[in-house]
Design an enzyme around this catalytic site. Structure first.
Site, mmCIF file in Angstrom:
data_model
loop_
_atom_site.group_PDB
_atom_site.id
_atom_site.type_symbol
_atom_site.label_atom_id
_atom_site.label_comp_id
_atom_site.label_asym_id
_atom_site.label_seq_id
_atom_site.Cartn_x
_atom_site.Cartn_y
_atom_site.Cartn_z
ATOM 1 N N ARG A 177 33.366 35.107 19.442
ATOM 2 C CA ARG A 177 34.212 36.168 18.885
ATOM 3 C C ARG A 177 33.928 37.544 19.458
ATOM 4 N NH1 ARG A 177 34.391 34.671 12.378
ATOM 5 N NH2 ARG A 177 35.285 32.578 12.631
ATOM 6 N N ALA A 217 28.967 36.822 26.401
ATOM 7 C CA ALA A 217 30.131 36.604 25.542
ATOM 8 C C ALA A 217 29.857 35.469 24.571
ATOM 9 C CB ALA A 217 31.366 36.283 26.380
ATOM 10 N N LYS A 247 27.736 11.496 29.626
ATOM 11 C CA LYS A 247 26.803 11.658 30.741
ATOM 12 C C LYS A 247 27.015 10.562 31.788
ATOM 13 C CE LYS A 247 23.461 13.689 27.565
ATOM 14 N NZ LYS A 247 22.156 13.555 26.880
ATOM 15 N N LEU A 255 16.218 17.621 34.219
ATOM 16 C CA LEU A 255 15.831 16.622 35.209
ATOM 17 C C LEU A 255 16.817 16.611 36.374
ATOM 18 C CD1 LEU A 255 14.862 13.566 32.957
ATOM 19 C CD2 LEU A 255 13.375 15.330 33.906
ATOM 20 N N LYS A 295 29.307 19.532 29.043
ATOM 21 C CA LYS A 295 29.727 18.232 29.585
ATOM 22 C C LYS A 295 31.230 18.033 29.579
ATOM 23 C CE LYS A 295 26.807 16.186 26.742
ATOM 24 N NZ LYS A 295 25.780 17.218 26.486
ATOM 25 N N GLY A 316 16.271 19.754 24.736
ATOM 26 C CA GLY A 316 15.571 20.969 24.330
ATOM 27 C C GLY A 316 16.130 22.175 25.049
ATOM 28 N N ASP A 363 28.003 10.882 23.276
ATOM 29 C CA ASP A 363 27.386 11.886 24.141
ATOM 30 C C ASP A 363 26.759 11.220 25.357
ATOM 31 O OD1 ASP A 363 26.554 14.757 24.489
ATOM 32 O OD2 ASP A 363 24.580 13.831 24.485
ATOM 33 N N GLY A 408 14.526 18.314 13.964
ATOM 34 C CA GLY A 408 15.484 18.974 14.842
ATOM 35 C C GLY A 408 15.846 18.169 16.065
ATOM 36 N N VAL A 444 23.544 16.350 32.512
ATOM 37 C CA VAL A 444 22.944 15.017 32.392
ATOM 38 C C VAL A 444 21.424 15.179 32.363
ATOM 39 C CG1 VAL A 444 22.728 12.713 33.404
ATOM 40 C CG2 VAL A 444 24.866 13.998 33.671
ATOM 41 N N GLU A 467 21.536 15.937 16.184
ATOM 42 C CA GLU A 467 22.582 16.911 15.900
ATOM 43 C C GLU A 467 22.618 17.146 14.386
ATOM 44 O OE1 GLU A 467 24.455 18.584 18.062
ATOM 45 O OE2 GLU A 467 23.453 17.596 19.744
#
Length: 364
Positions: free
Chosen positions: A54, A51, A227, A158, A125, A342, A223, A209, A154, A212
């Protein structure tokens, strides 16, 4: 994750994925690749639906799905109620929903899905760091046997949440948690030695990249604060986002601009950051972006000047690193370190959570 040997009867787990973006698409690839191996080990993962915001695709156990879902003619308008009901089925099977979106609307549905018997796994999160009442409802909903796992919220793949849970479940006492929770900010701090303007490094990270789309989302520290809230709540503190002292690296005049104008005015970062790095170099130290939680539940996210011998001074460029100081690990704290960002490693963290749930299921 260890898997049982082949049995005559397989455990079947119906899976629905919400959010086929970068992480979700990587996870679809990993699921498809692993399906034959898992089937030989006695676990049949059946992908029942995907899903998006939209549109949704039902009965999606299709090896070509990832390559063609954007143009598939059998997509239908998304409806979370219909999607969850389809994955759950009416045959008493084990069923699990994976939320790879960043949607608060989706996170608000977890409790009802868990009550309905669906397991939930997510790297989102917003459930773990959002309103405390919502997280409490999610935990209460697990009382009927459904499982909620969120390791990838988080530090991606890891084992940070699981490590903390294992320490506490075996009777250890948490004293402090410190960490570098942002691969983007770790990279920027490593590279910023005063030789180039900080804004130039931000532009480079953006082009690679690492940031954000709006780099201010990384530089604000929010952000990272989310965490830290997730870990604090895992440790038993009723911490909320507004309780975290956050040092934003974004000056007010830059924060007030539109995203497009902010990219053109990144030089406003240079003066403050040049002063920070000069202060660290004067002390023979390094500048790192650190989140910390102490034994009293005090939480902060800030730039820290650390001695050159500190473990955080020697992490790799985009690594996340978390240091647990506990009663058992008081003199030599436990470190968890590695790639913390990543799509592939985040997807692997989600997949690991799925397998932890699957290994506890009985054959039906």
């Amino acid at each position: 994750m260890a898997l049982p040997t082949v049995t005559a009867r397989q455990r079947v787990l119906a899976v629905g994925l919400i959010g086929p973006g970068r992480v979700g698409s990587a996870l679809l690839d990993q699921l498809r690749t692993a399906q034959p191996r898992l089937a030989r080990a006695g676990l049949n993962l059946k992908l029942c639906g995907v899903a998006a915001s939209r549109r949704m695709w039902l009965d999606a156990d299709d090896p070509e799905l990832n390559g063609r879902h954007d143009s598939a003619q059998t997509w239908r308008p998304s409806n979370l109620d219909e999607f969850a009901a389809h994955v759950r089925g009416n045959d008493g099977r084990h069923a699990l929903l994976i939320d790879c979106s960043a949607s608060d609307v989706v996170a608000s549905r977890y409790a009802e899905w868990l009550v309905a018997g669906l397991h939930v796994v997510t790297p989102n999160k917003l459930a773990g760091s959002g309103p405390l009442s919502r997280l409490q409802a999610i935990r209460a909903a697990c009382g009927g046997g459904s499982r909620f796992r969120y390791e990838a919220t988080v530090c991606a793949g890891l084992p940070v949440v699981q490590t903390l849970r294992d320490l506490l479940d075996t009777g250890d006492q948490l004293l402090t948690v410190e960490g570098m929770f942002s691969g983007t900010l770790a990279w920027l701090c490593h590279r910023h030695d005063g030789g180039r303007p900080f804004s130039a490094l931000v532009r480079e990270a953006h082009a690679l990249g690492y940031t954000e789309p709006d780099p201010r989302d990384d530089l604000s520290g929010l952000d990272v604060a989310r965490k830290l809230v997730i870990l604090a709540r895992e440790a038993g503190w009723s911490l909320s986002l507004e309780d975290v002292e956050v040092q934003s690296l974004v000056p007010p005049e830059l924060a007030a601009l539109s995203a497009e104008d902010a990219m053109a005015q990144l030089h406003l970062l240079d003066g403050p950051m040049a002063r920070h790095v000069a202060r660290a170099q004067t002390q023979g130290s390094v500048l790192r972006h650190v989140a910390s939680l102490d034994a009293h539940g005090h939480a902060s996210v800030r730039l820290a000047v650390l001695p050159a011998a500190h473990p955080f001074a020697h992490s790799r460029l985009t690594d996340n690193i978390v240091q647990f100081t506990t009663h058992r690990y008081r003199d030599n704290p436990m470190l968890v370190q590695g790639p913390g960002a990543g799509p592939e490693v985040t997807a692997a963290g989600v997949f690991s959570d799925l397998l932890r749930i699957a290994e506890s299921l009985e054959v039906r």
